[in-house]
Scaffold this motif. Sequence first.
Motif, PDB file in Angstrom:
ATOM      1  N   CYS A   1     -22.424 -33.539 -73.464  1.00  0.00           N
ATOM      2  CA  CYS A   1     -21.362 -34.717 -73.408  1.00  0.00           C
ATOM      3  C   CYS A   1     -20.916 -34.928 -74.977  1.00  0.00           C
TER       4      CYS A   1
ATOM      5  N   CYS B   1     -22.154 -38.849 -76.571  1.00  0.00           N
ATOM      6  CA  CYS B   1     -23.366 -38.824 -76.965  1.00  0.00           C
ATOM      7  C   CYS B   1     -24.190 -37.674 -77.580  1.00  0.00           C
TER       8      CYS B   1
ATOM      9  N   CYS C   1     -20.853 -40.083 -67.944  1.00  0.00           N
ATOM     10  CA  CYS C   1     -22.441 -39.396 -68.448  1.00  0.00           C
ATOM     11  C   CYS C   1     -23.268 -40.411 -68.090  1.00  0.00           C
TER      12      CYS C   1
ATOM     13  N   GLU D   1     -26.131 -40.397 -69.630  1.00  0.00           N
ATOM     14  CA  GLU D   1     -26.780 -41.066 -70.777  1.00  0.00           C
ATOM     15  C   GLU D   1     -25.987 -42.310 -71.194  1.00  0.00           C
ATOM     16  N   CYS D   2     -24.942 -42.232 -71.588  1.00  0.00           N
ATOM     17  CA  CYS D   2     -24.155 -42.852 -72.312  1.00  0.00           C
ATOM     18  C   CYS D   2     -23.026 -43.887 -71.589  1.00  0.00           C
TER      19      CYS D   2
HETATM   20 ZN   LIG Z   1     -22.988 -39.029 -73.120  1.00  0.00          ZN
END
Ligand SMILES: [Zn+2]
Length: 247
Positions: A206, A209, A232, A234-235
């Motif tokens: 990604c 991030c 994403c 994660e982010c």
């Molecule tokens: Zn991300």
Amino acid sequence: MVTAAPQDQWRLLDVQAHDTRLTQLAHRRRTLPEHAEVDRLTGQLTTLGDQFVAARTVVSDIERELVKAEADVEQVRQRVIRDRGRLDAGHGAAKELQAIQHELDSLAQRQSVLEDAELEVMERLEAAQSRVAELEADEERVSAELAEATGRRDRLVAELDDEAGREQQARVNAAAGLSAELLALYEKVREQSGGIGAARLYQRRCEGCRLELNTTDINRIRAAADDAVIRCEECRRILVRTPDSGL
Ligand SMILES: [Zn+2]
């Protein structure tokens, strides 16, 4: 679940690029060193203005002192003239003339002391006047520097504003035709994620991030429809698939 055609998702990356550039331009405009320079010189000019007023006051005070010192000297001079007149006329008793002569001697001493005092005041006046002249010259110099710095700052600001205007227009063009839903999601994520709402998925990473996606996520994305708008894990940014995504 928001959907958008792949080419619209790619265009969202263009919108993001323009937005990033606009943020950079705004930051640059805010933090131009010329702003600090203009502030510094403005402050310096204010200080000089205060110092100038104070120095002018000192001059006025000394000028009054000088008028007084001159008057003191003049008073003694007049008295000397009067005494000499009386002496030259030769009227009066010898004793009286002797007293006048005696007074003339002490007046001469007094005149000398007062003239020294007058000279000292004149010297101080001269020093105070040159201080005023010095401050005037400083003010003139700093004013010129300020005008120069202000002009430079204004030119830079105008350049940045022009560039931002072009960037803004390019952003509008890039966003034209994108669905309100997609743009709303993008704006929401952008606000929550430090200005980056959409990022490319590049070689399984990604670009928002910078984290590499795990196999589970990659498989999930592979299985998703082309027009699905992926986020994403994660982010939470919008993750845009391209031929370089490594899927
Ligand atoms: Zn991300």
